[in-house]
Design a protein around this motif. Structure first.
Motif, PDB file in Angstrom:
ATOM      1  N   ASP A   1     -10.718   3.171  -2.432  1.00  0.00           N
ATOM      2  CA  ASP A   1     -10.439   4.574  -2.113  1.00  0.00           C
ATOM      3  C   ASP A   1     -10.545   4.741  -0.600  1.00  0.00           C
ATOM      4  OD1 ASP A   1     -12.521   5.745  -4.885  1.00  0.00           O
ATOM      5  OD2 ASP A   1     -10.503   4.886  -4.862  1.00  0.00           O
TER       6      ASP A   1
ATOM      7  N   ARG B   1      -3.171  10.251  -7.640  1.00  0.00           N
ATOM      8  CA  ARG B   1      -4.189   9.490  -6.889  1.00  0.00           C
ATOM      9  C   ARG B   1      -4.285   9.989  -5.447  1.00  0.00           C
ATOM     10  NH1 ARG B   1      -2.809   5.052  -5.505  1.00  0.00           N
ATOM     11  NH2 ARG B   1      -0.590   5.025  -6.010  1.00  0.00           N
TER      12      ARG B   1
ATOM     13  N   HIS C   1      -6.711  11.970   0.944  1.00  0.00           N
ATOM     14  CA  HIS C   1      -7.572  11.042   0.228  1.00  0.00           C
ATOM     15  C   HIS C   1      -6.750  10.304  -0.821  1.00  0.00           C
ATOM     16  CE1 HIS C   1     -11.458   9.464  -0.927  1.00  0.00           C
ATOM     17  NE2 HIS C   1     -11.085   9.597  -2.180  1.00  0.00           N
TER      18      HIS C   1
ATOM     19  N   ASN D   1      -7.025   7.537  -3.969  1.00  0.00           N
ATOM     20  CA  ASN D   1      -7.862   6.782  -4.909  1.00  0.00           C
ATOM     21  C   ASN D   1      -7.116   5.563  -5.439  1.00  0.00           C
ATOM     22  OD1 ASN D   1     -10.067   8.560  -4.852  1.00  0.00           O
ATOM     23  ND2 ASN D   1      -9.109   9.892  -6.371  1.00  0.00           N
TER      24      ASN D   1
END
Lengths: 113, 112
Positions: free
Chosen positions: B18, B63, B77, B79
Motif C-alpha cells: 500500500d 483500490r 492512496h 492499496n
C-alpha cells in the motif's frame, strides 16, 4: 460516448515553419475543448481552451486553435515554430465537469534545425 | 514558488504493498485532480475533487482512493498495488471545474 482523435502520431517540422496539429472529437453536446503541451519529463501545461463564443481561440506561446462545429475539429496552429516547441501535444474534450473529460492519444512534435 | 507539488517524484515498490502519493497546491484553487499516464503516454482522469464533492472515473479500481485533509491537499492512496498500476501519476488543480489548469511534475510509480 465521447472521444478524441489526434490523427497524427508524430509530426516533424523545420524551425520557423508553420504548424497545424489536428484534433477531431465526438461529443453529445456543446463541447469544452482544450489543448495541452507536455515537455519531456514534465507535467502538462494548458495552452488554450474553448468553451463558447469566438471560434478562434488564442493561447499562450503564440498558439491558436479554431473550433469548427461542422467538422467536429479543434486544430492547433502556430505560424512559426521554435525549437523549444518540440514536445507532446494533447487535445481533450469534456463538459462543465473535468471529471468527465477525455484526452486524445497525443501528437509528438519534432522540430528540425 | 511551485504551484502544484507532488511527493515523491519516484516510487518503487513491491506488488501487494500500500502506498500514498501526496499533492499540494498553493494557488487557492477549489478543484483538484488526479491523472494517470501509462507507458504509451495515454492520459486518463482518475478523480476530481471540489468542495468535498468527489467525482470518480468509473474505470478506476476501488483500490485507489483520494484523501483531502484540506482544500490545498489531495493525496492518492493505493492499496494492494498491482503491476498494471505502474505509470506516472499527475496531480492538478484549477479554479474552474471544467478543466485541469495547473499540473504537478508527476510521480513515477514502478511496481515490481
Amino acid at each position: 460516448a465521447q472521444s478524441v482523435t489526434q490523427p497524427d502520431i508524430h509530426i516533424t517540422v523545420s524551425e520557423g515553419a508553420s504548424l497545424e496539429l489536428r484534433c477531431n472529437y465526438s461529443y453529445g453536446a456543446t463541447p469544452y475543448l482544450f489543448w495541452y503541451v507536455q515537455s519531456p519529463g514534465q507535467g502538462l501545461q494548458l495552452l488554450l481552451k474553448y468553451f463558447s463564443g469566438d471560434t478562434l481561440v488564442q493561447g499562450i506561446k503564440g498558439f491558436e486553435a479554431e473550433f469548427k462545429r461542422s467538422q467536429s475539429s479543434f486544430n492547433l496552429r502556430k505560424p512559426s515554430v521554435h525549437w523549444s516547441d518540440a514536445a507532446e501535444y494533447f487535445c481533450a474534450v469534456g463538459g462543465p465537469n473535468a471529471g468527465k473529460s477525455t484526452f486524445g492519444d497525443g501528437t509528438t512534435l519534432t522540430v528540425k534545425p | 514558488d511551485t504551484a502544484v507539488s507532488q511527493t515523491p517524484k519516484y516510487l518503487v515498490t513491491q506488488m501487494g504493498n500500500d502506498k500514498s502519493i501526496k499533492c499540494e497546491q498553493n494557488l487557492g484553487h477549489d478543484t483538484m485532480y488526479w491523472y494517470k499516464q501509462d507507458s504509451k503516454k495515454f492520459l486518463k482522469i482518475m478523480f476530481s475533487y471540489n468542495n468535498k464533492e468527489l467525482i470518480i472515473n468509473e474505470t478506476v479500481p476501488n483500490r485507489f482512493s483520494p484523501k483531502s485533509p484540506d482544500k490545498a491537499h489531495l493525496n492518492l492512496h493505493i492499496n494492494s498495488l498491482e503491476l498494471g498500476d505502474s505509470a506516472v501519476y499527475f496531480c492538478a488543480s484549477s479554479q474552474d471545474r471544467s478543466l485541469a489548469e495547473f499540473f504537478g511534475p508527476g510521480t513515477r510509480l514502478t511496481v515490481l
